[in-house]
Design an enzyme around this catalytic site. Structure first.
Site, PDB file in Angstrom:
ATOM      1  N   LYS A 271       1.027  -1.151  -0.066  1.00 28.86           N
ATOM      2  CA  LYS A 271       0.135  -0.105  -0.011  1.00 28.86           C
ATOM      3  C   LYS A 271       0.970   1.154  -0.071  1.00 28.86           C
ATOM      4  O   LYS A 271       2.080   1.227   0.147  1.00 28.86           O
ATOM      5  CB  LYS A 271      -0.923  -0.081   1.242  1.00 28.86           C
ATOM      6  CG  LYS A 271      -2.035  -1.133   1.189  1.00 28.86           C
ATOM      7  CD  LYS A 271      -3.263  -1.322   2.294  1.00 28.86           C
ATOM      8  CE  LYS A 271      -4.044  -2.387   2.140  1.00 28.86           C
ATOM      9  NZ  LYS A 271      -5.014  -2.413   3.024  1.00 28.86           N
TER      10      LYS A 271
ATOM     11  N   TYR B 277     -12.577  -2.709  -3.883  1.00 27.96           N
ATOM     12  CA  TYR B 277     -13.121  -3.040  -2.565  1.00 27.96           C
ATOM     13  C   TYR B 277     -14.628  -2.736  -2.440  1.00 27.96           C
ATOM     14  O   TYR B 277     -15.204  -2.250  -1.432  1.00 27.96           O
ATOM     15  CB  TYR B 277     -12.657  -1.732  -1.614  1.00 27.96           C
ATOM     16  CG  TYR B 277     -11.064  -1.939  -0.992  1.00 27.96           C
ATOM     17  CD1 TYR B 277     -10.473  -2.804  -0.316  1.00 27.96           C
ATOM     18  CD2 TYR B 277     -10.235  -0.915  -1.490  1.00 27.96           C
ATOM     19  CE1 TYR B 277      -9.385  -3.266   0.130  1.00 27.96           C
ATOM     20  CE2 TYR B 277      -8.737  -1.280  -1.264  1.00 27.96           C
ATOM     21  CZ  TYR B 277      -8.410  -2.364  -0.197  1.00 27.96           C
ATOM     22  OH  TYR B 277      -7.056  -2.571   0.153  1.00 27.96           O
TER      23      TYR B 277
ATOM     24  N   ASN C 269      -2.481  -0.233   6.778  1.00 25.37           N
ATOM     25  CA  ASN C 269      -2.108  -1.466   7.442  1.00 25.37           C
ATOM     26  C   ASN C 269      -0.866  -2.272   6.513  1.00 25.37           C
ATOM     27  O   ASN C 269      -0.915  -3.319   6.209  1.00 25.37           O
ATOM     28  CB  ASN C 269      -3.078  -2.446   7.985  1.00 25.37           C
ATOM     29  CG  ASN C 269      -3.876  -2.808   6.641  1.00 25.37           C
ATOM     30  OD1 ASN C 269      -3.810  -2.335   5.411  1.00 25.37           O
ATOM     31  ND2 ASN C 269      -5.155  -3.768   6.843  1.00 25.37           N
TER      32      ASN C 269
ATOM     33  N   HIS D 204      -1.807  -5.574   1.425  1.00 25.77           N
ATOM     34  CA  HIS D 204      -3.083  -6.413   1.132  1.00 25.77           C
ATOM     35  C   HIS D 204      -2.636  -7.835   0.518  1.00 25.77           C
ATOM     36  O   HIS D 204      -1.946  -8.069   0.042  1.00 25.77           O
ATOM     37  CB  HIS D 204      -3.808  -5.856  -0.219  1.00 25.77           C
ATOM     38  CG  HIS D 204      -4.846  -6.609  -0.504  1.00 25.77           C
ATOM     39  ND1 HIS D 204      -6.097  -6.773  -0.037  1.00 25.77           N
ATOM     40  CD2 HIS D 204      -4.850  -7.555  -1.641  1.00 25.77           C
ATOM     41  CE1 HIS D 204      -6.895  -7.643  -0.586  1.00 25.77           C
ATOM     42  NE2 HIS D 204      -6.253  -8.227  -1.698  1.00 25.77           N
TER      43      HIS D 204
ATOM     44  N   GLU E 129      -9.574 -10.041  -7.673  1.00 25.19           N
ATOM     45  CA  GLU E 129      -8.672  -8.808  -7.885  1.00 25.19           C
ATOM     46  C   GLU E 129      -7.473  -8.710  -8.764  1.00 25.19           C
ATOM     47  O   GLU E 129      -7.156  -7.783  -9.439  1.00 25.19           O
ATOM     48  CB  GLU E 129      -7.970  -9.048  -6.190  1.00 25.19           C
ATOM     49  CG  GLU E 129      -8.852  -8.730  -5.245  1.00 25.19           C
ATOM     50  CD  GLU E 129      -8.335  -9.178  -3.826  1.00 25.19           C
ATOM     51  OE1 GLU E 129      -9.400  -9.021  -2.843  1.00 25.19           O
ATOM     52  OE2 GLU E 129      -7.313  -9.691  -3.596  1.00 25.19           O
TER      53      GLU E 129
HETATM   54  P1  ATP Z   1      -6.839  -6.676   2.908  1.00 23.24           P
HETATM   55  O1  ATP Z   1      -8.053  -6.911   2.340  1.00 23.24           O
HETATM   56  O2  ATP Z   1      -6.561  -5.325   2.439  1.00 23.24           O
HETATM   57  O3  ATP Z   1      -5.929  -7.677   2.696  1.00 23.24           O
HETATM   58  P2  ATP Z   1      -8.059  -7.572   5.149  1.00 23.24           P
HETATM   59  O4  ATP Z   1      -8.703  -8.755   4.332  1.00 23.24           O
HETATM   60  O5  ATP Z   1      -7.165  -8.098   6.217  1.00 23.24           O
HETATM   61  O6  ATP Z   1      -7.320  -6.818   4.336  1.00 23.24           O
HETATM   62  P3  ATP Z   1     -10.647  -6.355   4.964  1.00 23.24           P
HETATM   63  O7  ATP Z   1     -11.665  -6.437   5.888  1.00 23.24           O
HETATM   64  O8  ATP Z   1     -10.695  -7.043   3.544  1.00 23.24           O
HETATM   65  O9  ATP Z   1      -9.267  -6.791   5.467  1.00 23.24           O
HETATM   66  O10 ATP Z   1     -10.505  -4.904   4.800  1.00 23.24           O
HETATM   67  C1  ATP Z   1     -10.098  -4.109   3.758  1.00 23.24           C
HETATM   68  C2  ATP Z   1      -9.062  -2.984   4.044  1.00 23.24           C
HETATM   69  O11 ATP Z   1     -10.017  -2.141   4.665  1.00 23.24           O
HETATM   70  C3  ATP Z   1      -8.149  -3.333   5.158  1.00 23.24           C
HETATM   71  O12 ATP Z   1      -6.882  -3.849   4.648  1.00 23.24           O
HETATM   72  C4  ATP Z   1      -7.992  -1.766   5.852  1.00 23.24           C
HETATM   73  O13 ATP Z   1      -6.983  -1.250   4.955  1.00 23.24           O
HETATM   74  C5  ATP Z   1      -9.235  -1.379   5.715  1.00 23.24           C
HETATM   75  N1  ATP Z   1     -10.236  -1.632   7.003  1.00 23.24           N
HETATM   76  C6  ATP Z   1     -10.660  -2.731   7.197  1.00 23.24           C
HETATM   77  N2  ATP Z   1     -11.177  -2.669   8.748  1.00 23.24           N
HETATM   78  C7  ATP Z   1     -11.195  -1.381   9.057  1.00 23.24           C
HETATM   79  C8  ATP Z   1     -11.228  -0.714  10.264  1.00 23.24           C
HETATM   80  N3  ATP Z   1     -12.184  -1.213  11.115  1.00 23.24           N
HETATM   81  N4  ATP Z   1     -11.046   0.516  10.131  1.00 23.24           N
HETATM   82  C9  ATP Z   1     -10.355   1.028   9.245  1.00 23.24           C
HETATM   83  N5  ATP Z   1      -9.945   0.465   7.926  1.00 23.24           N
HETATM   84  C10 ATP Z   1     -10.378  -0.720   7.931  1.00 23.24           C
HETATM   85 MG    MG Z   2      -9.775  -8.235   2.296  1.00 24.08          MG
END
Ligand code: ATP
Ligand code: MG
Length: 150
Positions: free
Chosen positions: A9, A49, A115, A118, A129
């Protein structure tokens, strides 16, 4: 053999130490089938997303993703989806620091949105994706080639 999608990211791309660390881990653990620098624009992010549209963090997430270049990867290895997500650690940085202190998100995550990286969460997500970020990549054909090579 499995194919997954990974993305560094924007804030982690700007941090040279994080970028080198993550790139090294990827090279040591996976075959890199594709990689490119990509700005995940609002338009791309709205597809990428899609499942998060309407959530409280959606606008924050889309704005952040468009804030600079990301680096995307198509990766192959045995159990690549679970393997990459384990290396990443939990979505939420405070949880990552607590339960997976050596994970990428623990080391380089700045917030629950920023974070670091991804990783696809399933075969369906990986295929979807990859088709958004690498539209010319033939997932089924590449998977077949990978299976043949093992
Ligand atoms: P990613 O899809 O990015 O690998 P993930 O699968 O662990 O992460 P998801 O639930 O798919 O998590 O969320 C997608 C992204 O949205 C997260 O990586 C983060 O950047 C953001 N995100 C998710 N939950 C939160 C939250 N509670 N607060 C803020 N940002 C969030
Ligand atoms: Mg995810």
């Amino acid at each position: 053999m499995e194919i997954t999608f990974a993305l560094i990211k924007p804030h982690a791309v700007k941090n040279i130490v994080a970028l080198q660390y993550v790139t090294e881990i990827i090279k040591n653990n996976f075959s890199v089938l594709q990689t490119k620098e990509v700005v995940v624009t609002k338009q791309l992010a709205s597809r990428f997303y899609e499942e998060h549209q309407g959530k409280f963090f959606y606008n924050r997430l889309v704005t952040f993703m468009g804030s600079g270049p990301s680096i995307a990867f198509v990766l192959a290895s045995k159990d690549s989806i679970a393997k990459w997500r384990t290396i990443l650690g939990p979505t939420k940085v405070h949880k990552a620091i607590y339960s997976s202190p050596d994970s990428i998100r623990s080391l380089y995550g700045l917030s629950d949105t920023r974070n670091a990286c991804h990783g696809s969460d399933s075969l369906e997500s990986a295929s979807r994706e990859i088709s958004i970020i690498f539209p010319d990549f033939d997932y089924q054909e590449e998977l077949r080639k990978q299976m043949e090579s093992v």
